[in-house]
Each structure stands twice: as structure tokens, then as C-alpha cells.
Design a protein around this motif. Structure first.
Motif, PDB file in Angstrom:
ATOM      1  N   UNK A 158       0.834  -1.205   0.000  1.00  0.00           N
ATOM      2  CA  UNK A 158       0.000   0.000   0.000  1.00  0.00           C
ATOM      3  C   UNK A 158       0.865   1.251   0.000  1.00  0.00           C
ATOM      4  N   UNK A 159       1.909   1.210   0.823  1.00  0.00           N
ATOM      5  CA  UNK A 159       2.784   2.376   0.893  1.00  0.00           C
ATOM      6  C   UNK A 159       3.439   2.635  -0.458  1.00  0.00           C
ATOM      7  N   UNK A 160       3.931   1.565  -1.069  1.00  0.00           N
ATOM      8  CA  UNK A 160       4.606   1.722  -2.359  1.00  0.00           C
ATOM      9  C   UNK A 160       3.633   2.238  -3.415  1.00  0.00           C
ATOM     10  N   UNK A 161       2.409   1.717  -3.400  1.00  0.00           N
ATOM     11  CA  UNK A 161       1.419   2.147  -4.385  1.00  0.00           C
ATOM     12  C   UNK A 161       1.059   3.619  -4.179  1.00  0.00           C
ATOM     13  N   UNK A 162       0.880   4.005  -2.908  1.00  0.00           N
ATOM     14  CA  UNK A 162       0.569   5.399  -2.601  1.00  0.00           C
ATOM     15  C   UNK A 162       1.677   6.314  -3.123  1.00  0.00           C
ATOM     16  N   UNK A 163       2.914   5.855  -2.908  1.00  0.00           N
ATOM     17  CA  UNK A 163       4.033   6.669  -3.346  1.00  0.00           C
ATOM     18  C   UNK A 163       4.076   6.773  -4.868  1.00  0.00           C
ATOM     19  N   UNK A 164       3.835   5.642  -5.537  1.00  0.00           N
ATOM     20  CA  UNK A 164       3.818   5.661  -7.002  1.00  0.00           C
ATOM     21  C   UNK A 164       2.810   6.680  -7.500  1.00  0.00           C
ATOM     22  N   UNK A 165       1.620   6.618  -6.909  1.00  0.00           N
ATOM     23  CA  UNK A 165       0.554   7.508  -7.367  1.00  0.00           C
ATOM     24  C   UNK A 165       0.928   8.963  -7.086  1.00  0.00           C
ATOM     25  N   UNK A 166       1.457   9.205  -5.876  1.00  0.00           N
ATOM     26  CA  UNK A 166       1.823  10.578  -5.528  1.00  0.00           C
ATOM     27  C   UNK A 166       2.864  11.113  -6.505  1.00  0.00           C
ATOM     28  N   UNK A 167       3.893  10.306  -6.763  1.00  0.00           N
ATOM     29  CA  UNK A 167       4.950  10.746  -7.677  1.00  0.00           C
ATOM     30  C   UNK A 167       4.394  10.962  -9.073  1.00  0.00           C
ATOM     31  N   UNK A 168       3.536  10.035  -9.477  1.00  0.00           N
ATOM     32  CA  UNK A 168       2.961  10.109 -10.815  1.00  0.00           C
ATOM     33  C   UNK A 168       2.181  11.413 -10.999  1.00  0.00           C
ATOM     34  N   UNK A 169       1.541  11.885  -9.914  1.00  0.00           N
ATOM     35  CA  UNK A 169       0.659  13.039 -10.074  1.00  0.00           C
ATOM     36  C   UNK A 169       1.319  14.384  -9.803  1.00  0.00           C
TER      37      UNK A 169
END
Ligand SMILES: Nc1ncnc2c1ncn2[C@@H]1O[C@H](COP(=O)(O)OP(=O)(O)OP(=O)(O)O)[C@@H](O)[C@H]1O
Ligand SMILES: [Mg+2]
Lengths: 269, 288
Positions: A158-169
Motif C-alpha cells: 500500500x505504501x509503495x502504491x501510494x508513493x507511485x501515485x503521488x509521484x505520478x501526479x
């Protein structure tokens, strides 16, 4: 102004550094920074600097992109340098006025600190310029795998996914901000003049639409992910598997050699 | 002297970075007072970049923009005055609504102009009427309106500044045919009552045929054509080669001609097609 933000920006140049496994890059980055900060004399620091320069050249990314990065942290470098120079009172006195005394040790420390901070920034820049945000989070997720044994499996994912999304946006959000700013400027909004209260008030026409569109985007994204049957990390496989190659091994050996040398130089001088 | 003159305009995004990109190069055209001009072009052809130059949101890399014969960048400090004279309605303008009520949102522009309360009130009511927003809606939250109403409220927000030129970037994108027709007819009406100049960016040939008088065709950052609607649509092959279509009725008219049916030459709206066909049928009856 907003265009100067280079964080999370990937610059494709297809260099050997770009092709390396992001996990290798991340570990070697940490190692490099530790040894750069351990270097306590001109020789070992000089060695690390030379090594950094080689890495920058290998990345095939224009020098100007790195300079842009340094420019943004210039205030921090200046601030720590001045503090160091003022605070350290040992060594030969170079200059004295009222309560201010500058000594050779102080200047030396200030120079060292500036160089170290710049190296920290530049080495991180090489990493982030050469790795896509997805690669970065994949690397983090993969490196944190040992935590899975502690029963933190879904938390890590979950943490990694949240980070991916944050970076992506980040870029999307910057673009959106710019667009809304332009639209309100077109209606005569004035964001550059006036006192503090007026300026804060002038931000409202930007922040409200931005907030609304972010929430909308979040809903859309959640829905889109659900439509593609996303249900957490369990059993998920990747399209592009990270591979540890012979090049990664060579890079690791190179780093170990350079860092050992700097350690030796630290002890010798 | 023309109202708006663009001369040798070029713009490069991200100048001096690895991402630098020439969005528009060497654009030249002139627009007269009271015209409705359409700008069409393929996605990424530089339309939005071009229109953001017209009110000084983007500073040209090269070239000049003259409004009433004066370079708009002559005094960079006064550029906000230009924004009141050239009103720009962005793509999806409903995403910029932010006030508690529709009324306040439409009043944002006029308030920034420093107008008096009574003048602002006049303009807000006038602009809402112009786009066909009912008075009852003015005290509602803009977020409670329908998509089409939001769009019209946002357009009213720019019309309320009473600019000499109003530029609309894809004002009908994402609306249903009824919503599209309302907006286009309101824009046309706005020009007819105020005599202002209107520039519309659009992908839709049908929209252009219905509203514009002259069309500027953009291709890869350059002006491909700038001519009357009829003349532009007569270059069907050229338009197709740059990824644009002529209106469907025009295509049908061309096919009919190929088949030997003698419809009129410049047909680009359904209305014109109807008249032409009726005329033909009338003649046919007489011959029989
Ligand atoms: N802020 C920006 N930074 C870098 N490049 C940009 C930026 N905005 C637009 N571009 C590029 O400039 C080119 C022209 O963009 P522009 O938005 O003007 O096209 P457009 O004709 O309005 O397209 P559309 O019909 O899709 O709205 C595009 O290739 C786009 O990628
Ligand atoms: Mg556009």
C-alpha cells in the motif's frame, strides 16, 4: 516558476545508468552519500567528487539540468556555510570584527559542508533523473520485502502504491495549477502584488478549483483501478520484471572499490 | 488598421532545456473588428498556445502582437490591462469556478477591473442573460449547476469584462448537441449585439460552418490557410492530408456531384443542403 521543480522528473537518455536495476541504484546512492559524508579530508572528498563527475558524465544528461537543481538549494548551502563559519572558533584567526570571528577551521568546515550537501543533491539527482517514478517505487517495494515476514505485507504494498501515485501526479498537479492560474489571470486575478493577507486571499481562486479537481481525479483513478480488478498487491505480477544483471554487479564492485579507497584516504591523512 | 495583428509570432516551450519544443512558428494574420474567426487544427497543432499569446498570458519567444496598432508587450507592467481587452475562455472553463455563488463568480473579472458596485451588478446580470442563464441560478452554488450551465457561467464570467475581443478555446468540447448549439448561438448573438470580435478554437467542422466567417487552419505550429469558410472547405484534400475533415454535409454534396446530381457548390450546413435539394426538386417537377 513552477517549471523549475525538477523533483520526480525523469529524463530519458538511455545511458548505462538508466538501464541499471533501480534497486542497485538506490543502494549505491545511499552508500555514496554515506561515504561522501564520512570523507573528512580533501583527498577522500576529492576522490568522491571526481567519481560523482564521472557518474554525471555517464548519465548523458545535460549539465544545465544539474545546475538547475543546485540553484534551488543554494540558499540552504549558503545558510549552513555561514553558520559553520561563524560557529567554529578553532584554528588561525582570519578576520575579526565586533563579535564575529572567522577562523581558518571555520572556513574549511563551511567549504566541506557546502561540497557535501551539493554532492548529496547531485547524486540524488542522477538517481531521480535516470529512474522512472514507477521504477523507484518498485525498487523500494522490493527492498522492503523482508518486512513481509513481519506480517506487514499489505502495508508495504500500500505504501509503495501510494508513493507511485503521488509521484505520478506531481507533474499533473503542477500542470493543473499552471492552467488554473492562467485562467484566473485571464480574468484579471493579481497574484504578484499586495500585502500578505491580500496575497493569501488571491490564492483562493486557485486552491479551490485545484482541490476540487484533485478530489475528482482521485475518485476517477480509484474507479479506473477497480475496473481493472486492482485488489492490493497479493498475487500481482509485473510486466517489466527488475533484473539484476552483470552490469549491476560491475557497478557495485566499482562503488565498493571507490568507497574503500576513500576510507583508506580518510585513515591515511 | 486591423483590430488585431499577429506578426512573425513564434513560441518555444521549455527554451534551453532538453524538452524544448517549438509549439508555433512564424504565425502571421490580421483580424478585423466584429469578425467571428474560427481556428481549427489537429491535436497539438498549437491552437491553445497561439490563443494564450493574444491576451499576454504567454510572452512570445519571437514576434509581436498588435492590438489597435499597439504592441501589447510595449509596457509589460500594463499587461493585465490587455487581459481585460482580450478576454480568454479556457478549455473546460467550468473547472475554474470557485466562488460560493454563480453571481460572485461572474463578478470576479469585473471586480478585478475595479468597477463600481452598480456597474458590476449591471454587467453580471447582462452577461448571465447573454449566455441564457436564468436569474434564479445566480444565487446557486456554481457546483450545483449542470455541465452545460457551468460552462455558460464560466463564459459569462469573461463576457462580463466586456472585452473588445473574446477568445474561446473549444467552448463546446464535451457537451451534447443541444448544449453545443446553445453555446454557439449565444456566442453569435453576443457578437451581433455588442459588435465585439470573436475567436473560436474548435475541432468540429460543423461548429465552424455554423458560426465562423473566416477560418484559420493550423498545422504543426504553422498557419496552413486563413480564408472564408467556403474557400477553406473547398480544399477538402488539403484538409484531409493534415488530419481534418470537411463537414459531413459537404462530403455528401461532393458525392452527389460525383453521381451527377447538380447540387450547389458551397454547401457546408444542413440548412444550405436542404435549400439546394429543394431547389433541385422544384426544377425537376417543372421539367416533368
Ligand atoms: N506547458 C507546455 N510545456 C511543454 N510543451 C507544451 C506545453 N503546452 C503545450 N505543449 C506542446 O505544444 C504543442 C501545442 O500544444 P497546444 O496545447 O497549443 O495544442 P492544441 O492545438 O491546443 O491541441 P488540442 O487540440 O489537443 O487542444 C503540443 O505538442 C504540446 O505537447
Ligand atoms: Mg488546446
Amino acid at each position: 516558476m513552477l517549471n523549475d521543480i525538477t523533483f520526480g522528473q525523469f529524463i530519458p537518455t538511455n545511458s548505462s545508468i538508466h538501464r541499471a536495476d533501480p534497486r542497485t541504484k538506490l543502494i549505491l546512492l545511499v552508500m555514496f552519500i554515506v561515504f561522501a559524508f564520512l570523507s573528512n579530508n580533501a583527498f577522500s572528498l576529492g576522490l568522491m567528487m571526481a567519481f560523482l563527475l564521472v557518474l554525471i558524465l555517464l548519465s548523458k544528461i545535460p549539465f544545465s539540468m544539474y545546475l538547475k537543481n543546485l540553484k534551488t538549494i543554494l540558499p540552504i548551502i549558503l545558510f549552513t556555510s555561514i553558520l559553520n563559519a561563524l560557529y567554529i572558533k578553532t584554528g588561525a584567526e582570519l578576520f575579526s570584527f565586533w563579535i564575529i570571528t572567522i577562523t581558518s577551521d571555520g572556513v574549511w568546515r563551511a567549504v566541506f559542508m557546502s561540497v557535501r550537501i551539493s554532492m548529496l543533491i547531485l547524486s540524488s539527482a542522477i538517481f531521480s533523473y535516470s529512474s522512472t517514478p514507477t521504477a523507484i517505487t518498485n525498487a523500494i517495494e522490493s527492498l522492503l520485502k523482508p518486512l513481509n515476514r513481519l506480517g506487514l505485507e499489505s502495508a508495504v504494498h500500500t505504501m509503495a502504491m501510494t508513493m507511485t501515485i503521488a509521484l505520478r501526479f506531481i507533474p499533473t498537479l503542477i500542470e493543473e495549477t499552471q492552467k488554473i492560474m492562467n485562467a484566473q489571470k485571464a480574468r484579471g486575478a493579481d497574484m504578484e502584488s499586495g500585502g500578505l493577507i491580500k496575497r493569501v486571499k488571491a490564492l483562493l481562486p486557485i486552491l479551490i478549483p485545484l482541490l476540487i479537481s484533485s478530489v475528482r481525479r482521485a475518485y476517477d483513478l480509484a474507479e479506473a483501478m477497480e475496473c481493472r480488478c486492482y485488489n492490493g498487491g497479493e498475487g500481482r505480477t509485473r510486466l517489466n520484471k527488475m533484473r539484476y544483471s552483470i552490469m549491476d554487479l560491475i557497478a557495485t564492485i566499482l562503488f565498493v572499490i571507490v568507497c574503500s579507497f576513500s576510507l583508506v584516504l580518510n585513515i591515511l591523512f | 488598421m486591423s483590430l488585431l495583428k499577429v506578426s512573425h509570432l513564434s513560441y518555444t516551450y521549455g527554451h534551453g532545456t532538453p524538452f524544448s519544443y517549438d509549439a508555433i512558428t512564424d504565425i502571421n494574420f490580421e483580424i478585423e473588428q466584429g469578425e467571428i474567426v474560427g481556428i481549427i487544427g489537429h491535436t497539438g497543432s498549437g491552437k491553445s498556445t497561439l490563443v494564450q499569446h493574444l491576451n499576454g498570458l504567454i510572452k512570445p519567444s519571437e514576434g509581436n502582437i498588435f492590438l489597435d496598432g499597439k504592441d501589447i508587450w510595449e509596457n509589460p507592467k500594463k499587461i493585465s490591462q490587455i487581459r481585460f481587452q482580450v478576454g480568454l475562455v479556457f478549455q473546460y472553463p467550468e473547472y475554474q469556478l470557485f466562488e460560493e455563488t454563480v453571481y460572485k463568480d461572474i463578478a470576479f473579472g469585473p471586480t478585478n477591473m475595479g468597477l463600481s458596485h452598480s456597474e458590476i451588478d449591471n454587467r453580471v446580470i447582462g452577461a448571465a442573460e447573454m449566455v441564457g442563464l436564468h436569474r434564479n441560478l445566480l444565487q446557486k452554488s456554481p457546483f450545483d449547476l449542470s455541465g452545460g450551465e457551468k460552462r455558460r457561467a464560466a463564459i459569462a464570467g469573461v463576457m462580463a469584462m466586456q472585452p473588445k475581443i473574446i477568445v474561446l478555446d473549444e467552448p463546446t468540447a464535451g457537451l451534447d448537441p443541444a448544449g453545443r448549439d446553445i453555446i454557439l448561438s449565444r456566442i453569435k448573438q453576443y457578437r451581433d449585439t455588442t459588435g465585439s470580435t470573436v475567436i473560436i478554437v474548435s475541432h468540429s467542422m460543423e461548429d465552424m460552418a455554423k458560426t465562423a466567417e473566416r477560418i484559420l487552419v493550423m498545422n504543426k505550429g504553422k498557419v496552413e490557410m486563413f480564408d472564408t469558410v467556403g474557400n477553406v472547405f473547398s480544399h477538402a484534400e488539403l484538409l484531409e492530408s493534415i488530419g481534418l475533415n470537411i463537414p459531413q454535409v459537404t462530403q455528401i454534396a461532393l458525392r452527389l456531384k460525383d453521381l451527377g446530381i447538380n447540387v450547389d457548390n458551397n454547401i457546408y450546413t444542413v440548412e444550405q443542403m436542404k435549400n439546394s435539394l429543394l431547389k433541385l426538386m422544384g426544377r425537376g417537377q417543372k421539367n416533368a
